[in-house]
Write an enzyme that holds these catalytic residues in place. Sequence first.
Site, short mmCIF file in Angstrom:
data_model
loop_
_atom_site.label_atom_id
_atom_site.label_comp_id
_atom_site.label_asym_id
_atom_site.label_seq_id
_atom_site.Cartn_x
_atom_site.Cartn_y
_atom_site.Cartn_z
N HIS A 143 -22.94 9.34 -9.82
CA HIS A 143 -23.27 9.68 -8.44
C HIS A 143 -24.58 9.00 -8.02
CE1 HIS A 143 -23.52 12.77 -5.08
NE2 HIS A 143 -24.79 12.38 -5.15
N GLU A 144 -25.59 9.12 -8.84
CA GLU A 144 -26.89 8.55 -8.48
C GLU A 144 -26.85 7.03 -8.47
OE1 GLU A 144 -28.84 10.53 -7.21
OE2 GLU A 144 -28.00 12.39 -8.00
N HIS A 147 -25.44 5.85 -5.29
CA HIS A 147 -26.47 5.79 -4.24
C HIS A 147 -27.23 4.47 -4.35
CE1 HIS A 147 -26.05 9.66 -2.44
NE2 HIS A 147 -26.54 10.37 -3.43
N HIS A 153 -23.40 10.20 0.69
CA HIS A 153 -22.48 11.30 0.38
C HIS A 153 -21.26 11.22 1.29
CE1 HIS A 153 -26.25 13.49 -1.16
NE2 HIS A 153 -25.57 12.98 -2.17
#
Length: 243
Positions: A143-144, A147, A153
């Site tokens: 997830h990070e 980014h 998101h």
Amino acid sequence: FVDVALHLHFFQTCSTIYRWIRVSYICLFIYCFADTSVTHGDILPNFKRNADPCTARGCKWPKSGNHVYVPITISSVYSREEKNIIIRALLTFHESTCIRFMWRRPVISLCMSQVFLLPGPSEGKQRISLSRRGCLYEDTVQHEVLHALGFHHEQVRSDRDKYVYVLTQNIRSGFESNFEKEQTNNLRTPYDFDSIMQYSNKAFSKNGRPTMVARDNPSRLFGRAKTMSQNDIARVNALYCCE
Ligand SMILES: [Zn+2]
């Protein structure tokens, strides 16, 4: 520091690759960071490079041949087990996308107390922070990293209102900005409730009631992905890997 054969291979490959890649100011610095001022929950304030307009202006990580090489270093504050979790998560990108992580320098450089992501010709540092308590899971690292590769998101996608009702009356005071839409480039991928970037129904709830409800099915539970979805992978490939 890497005792698993696969990891060793990864390191050797990366070292080799590194020799012929120009020295880059771009480096994904992963370090342990406990307390951070954030927007959208886990995005550092200067961390808003997304599959959005800036990708058309050159904020993407550069491609070299068929791959996008992202140099990394991992802070020495992490234990071997913790590093292995991070490395395993990074390797999942190698399996399914053209993204290739490589050590920024020979292993000596890993003895650092801090790590930063130094983005493109550079407007400062960007950081991935992974608290040792609660962040060291494959899905969180993925997830990070997404980014860092430029993705927001799911629930702030430009078209999210077609798919999600945001129930502002249930959002904890001060956390409303987590639900503000971004002008994202959705890369022709559908809204995906199973995206690793999708928050759960009750994210930032102040009263235990949902802050988001799926329009097509109010009882749908989402934000439970444990790994990147096919759409998450498709987006990385669309943004970085298309010829
Ligand atoms: Zn996030």
